[in-house]
Design a protein around this motif. Structure first.
Motif, short mmCIF file in Angstrom:
data_model
loop_
_atom_site.label_atom_id
_atom_site.label_comp_id
_atom_site.label_asym_id
_atom_site.label_seq_id
_atom_site.Cartn_x
_atom_site.Cartn_y
_atom_site.Cartn_z
N PHE A 63 -21.24 -34.71 -32.98
CA PHE A 63 -21.51 -35.73 -31.97
C PHE A 63 -22.34 -36.83 -32.63
CE2 PHE A 63 -24.01 -37.30 -28.22
CZ PHE A 63 -22.94 -37.90 -27.59
N PHE A 64 -21.67 -37.89 -33.04
CA PHE A 64 -22.31 -38.94 -33.84
C PHE A 64 -23.04 -39.91 -32.92
CE2 PHE A 64 -22.18 -42.92 -36.39
CZ PHE A 64 -22.87 -42.45 -37.49
N ASP A 65 -24.36 -39.83 -32.93
CA ASP A 65 -25.19 -40.72 -32.09
C ASP A 65 -26.49 -41.01 -32.82
OD1 ASP A 65 -26.03 -42.20 -29.87
OD2 ASP A 65 -27.03 -40.46 -28.98
N PRO A 66 -26.41 -41.72 -33.98
CA PRO A 66 -27.62 -41.93 -34.79
C PRO A 66 -28.66 -42.80 -34.10
CG PRO A 66 -25.80 -43.25 -35.62
CD PRO A 66 -25.22 -42.34 -34.58
N ALA A 67 -28.23 -43.70 -33.23
CA ALA A 67 -29.18 -44.60 -32.54
C ALA A 67 -29.78 -43.97 -31.30
CB ALA A 67 -28.49 -45.91 -32.18
N GLY A 68 -29.28 -42.81 -30.90
CA GLY A 68 -29.85 -42.13 -29.73
C GLY A 68 -29.47 -42.74 -28.40
N PHE A 69 -28.33 -43.44 -28.33
CA PHE A 69 -27.92 -44.05 -27.07
C PHE A 69 -27.63 -42.98 -26.02
CE2 PHE A 69 -26.56 -47.67 -29.90
CZ PHE A 69 -27.53 -48.54 -29.44
N ALA A 70 -26.97 -41.91 -26.43
CA ALA A 70 -26.61 -40.87 -25.47
C ALA A 70 -27.83 -40.18 -24.90
CB ALA A 70 -25.69 -39.84 -26.14
N ALA A 71 -28.86 -40.01 -25.74
CA ALA A 71 -30.07 -39.34 -25.26
C ALA A 71 -30.81 -40.19 -24.22
CB ALA A 71 -30.99 -39.03 -26.44
N LYS A 72 -30.68 -41.51 -24.33
CA LYS A 72 -31.38 -42.40 -23.41
C LYS A 72 -30.56 -42.74 -22.17
CE LYS A 72 -33.49 -44.63 -27.45
NZ LYS A 72 -33.59 -45.89 -28.23
N ALA A 73 -29.25 -42.49 -22.21
CA ALA A 73 -28.37 -42.93 -21.13
C ALA A 73 -28.22 -41.85 -20.07
CB ALA A 73 -27.01 -43.30 -21.69
N SER A 74 -28.00 -42.30 -18.85
CA SER A 74 -27.68 -41.37 -17.77
C SER A 74 -26.22 -40.97 -17.88
CB SER A 74 -27.96 -42.03 -16.42
OG SER A 74 -27.12 -43.16 -16.24
N ASP A 75 -25.79 -40.03 -17.04
CA ASP A 75 -24.40 -39.59 -17.08
C ASP A 75 -23.45 -40.76 -16.76
OD1 ASP A 75 -25.29 -37.09 -17.71
OD2 ASP A 75 -25.13 -36.30 -15.67
N ALA A 76 -23.84 -41.59 -15.79
CA ALA A 76 -22.99 -42.73 -15.42
C ALA A 76 -22.91 -43.75 -16.56
CB ALA A 76 -23.53 -43.39 -14.16
N GLU A 77 -24.04 -44.01 -17.21
CA GLU A 77 -24.04 -44.95 -18.33
C GLU A 77 -23.24 -44.42 -19.50
OE1 GLU A 77 -28.40 -47.11 -17.72
OE2 GLU A 77 -28.24 -45.25 -18.90
N LEU A 78 -23.34 -43.13 -19.75
CA LEU A 78 -22.60 -42.53 -20.86
C LEU A 78 -21.10 -42.58 -20.59
CD1 LEU A 78 -23.21 -41.23 -23.56
CD2 LEU A 78 -23.16 -39.00 -22.43
N ALA A 79 -20.70 -42.36 -19.34
CA ALA A 79 -19.28 -42.45 -18.99
C ALA A 79 -18.78 -43.89 -19.19
CB ALA A 79 -19.06 -42.01 -17.55
N ARG A 80 -19.62 -44.86 -18.87
CA ARG A 80 -19.23 -46.26 -19.07
C ARG A 80 -19.11 -46.58 -20.57
NH1 ARG A 80 -18.34 -51.22 -17.92
NH2 ARG A 80 -19.47 -52.94 -18.90
N TYR A 81 -20.04 -46.04 -21.38
CA TYR A 81 -19.95 -46.25 -22.82
C TYR A 81 -18.61 -45.76 -23.35
CZ TYR A 81 -25.00 -47.17 -22.90
OH TYR A 81 -26.25 -47.69 -22.69
N ARG A 82 -18.17 -44.59 -22.88
CA ARG A 82 -16.92 -44.03 -23.36
C ARG A 82 -15.74 -44.88 -22.89
NH1 ARG A 82 -15.36 -39.49 -25.57
NH2 ARG A 82 -16.99 -40.19 -27.01
N GLU A 83 -15.77 -45.36 -21.65
CA GLU A 83 -14.69 -46.22 -21.17
C GLU A 83 -14.60 -47.50 -22.00
OE1 GLU A 83 -14.30 -45.20 -16.40
OE2 GLU A 83 -15.57 -46.86 -17.05
N VAL A 84 -15.75 -48.09 -22.30
CA VAL A 84 -15.76 -49.32 -23.10
C VAL A 84 -15.22 -49.04 -24.50
CG1 VAL A 84 -17.28 -51.03 -24.16
CG2 VAL A 84 -17.63 -50.37 -21.77
N GLU A 85 -15.59 -47.89 -25.06
CA GLU A 85 -15.09 -47.55 -26.40
C GLU A 85 -13.58 -47.40 -26.40
OE1 GLU A 85 -15.84 -44.24 -29.94
OE2 GLU A 85 -16.38 -43.76 -27.87
N ILE A 86 -13.04 -46.74 -25.38
CA ILE A 86 -11.60 -46.55 -25.31
C ILE A 86 -10.88 -47.88 -25.17
CG2 ILE A 86 -9.73 -45.60 -23.90
CD1 ILE A 86 -11.53 -43.22 -23.30
N MET A 87 -11.38 -48.75 -24.29
CA MET A 87 -10.71 -50.04 -24.08
C MET A 87 -10.80 -50.92 -25.33
SD MET A 87 -9.34 -49.64 -21.25
CE MET A 87 -8.56 -51.24 -21.34
N HIS A 88 -11.94 -50.92 -26.00
CA HIS A 88 -12.05 -51.68 -27.25
C HIS A 88 -11.08 -51.13 -28.29
CE1 HIS A 88 -15.79 -53.46 -25.68
NE2 HIS A 88 -15.61 -54.38 -26.60
N GLY A 89 -10.94 -49.82 -28.34
CA GLY A 89 -10.00 -49.22 -29.28
C GLY A 89 -8.57 -49.61 -28.99
N ARG A 90 -8.20 -49.67 -27.71
CA ARG A 90 -6.84 -50.07 -27.36
C ARG A 90 -6.58 -51.52 -27.74
NH1 ARG A 90 -6.57 -47.31 -21.28
NH2 ARG A 90 -6.43 -45.12 -21.98
#
Length: 218
Positions: A63-90
């Protein structure tokens, strides 16, 4: 008189007597002794653990998270991070094709000598076809706006294609599909960034750079 003389001799002899080896410890010596003791080792930092239901943690980095974003984010924020990552990848995967296909057409002369002239780079579209480029970006913006209106947070990545029959019946295989999309998207984001930088540096199309490096021949 004899007693006084004996007292003087005894005190003189005591002055030349050898001193004792041991000394009583003082506060200063005790403090120095404590400082010399080895400091306790710090406990190793715990590795970041992927939240439940979040795919994409792959070896060797996990689980690559060197900046610690996941540790600081709530479940809703983390889900949004993943959605943004998927859309940027597409978008990055489409952008990669948007570089390769036009440059191959320009190399073959499929649309005339003026297409992507004079260098044949996809970036020449900003100079040679600004109207078509603006229309393309406008259409993409409209599609993105419609997607945001019709979807809710948590379902932004739903492309409405599962009804076509692309989703596998096995849940484990569906997880593999998600991991493949993530990995392809991540690779495409790095590839597009590399394409842009390289073409800005040497002003050559991607395929020409690959041909000069010996990776492709056509």
């Amino acid at each position: 008189m004899k007693l006084a003389l004996l007292s003087v001799l005894a005190s003189t002899a005591a002055a030349f007597a050898p001193s004792q080896n041991g000394r009583a410890p003082t506060d200063l010596s005790a403090t120095r002794a404590v400082k010399k003791e080895a400091a306790p080792k710090k406990a190793p930092k715990a590795k970041a653990v992927a939240p439940d239901g979040l795919v994409g943690a792959l070896p060797p980095v996990g689980f690559f998270d060197p900046a610690g974003f996941a540790a600081k984010a709530s479940d809703a924020e983390l889900a949004r991070y993943r959605e943004v990552e998927i859309m940027h990848g597409r978008f990055a995967q489409m952008a990669f094709l948007g570089f390769v296909i036009p440059e191959k057409c320009a190399y073959d002369g499929a649309f005339g000598d003026d297409f992507l002239a004079p260098t044949g780079r996809a970036l020449e579209a900003f100079n040679t076809d600004p109207i078509w480029l603006a229309l393309t970006l406008g259409v993409l913006s409209c599609l993105e706006t419609v997607r945001l209106i019709e979807t809710e947070p948590g379902s932004r990545t739903d492309a409405k294609i599962e009804s076509i029959g692309w989703r596998p019946k096995s849940e484990a295989e569906f997880v593999n599909y998600q991991v493949r999309e993530l990995q392809n998207g991540r690779l495409a984001m790095l590839a597009v960034a590399g394409e842009i930088v390289q073409e800005l540096v040497n002003e050559k199309p991607l395929l020409v750079n690959l041909q000069d490096s010996g990776f492709v021949s056509f």
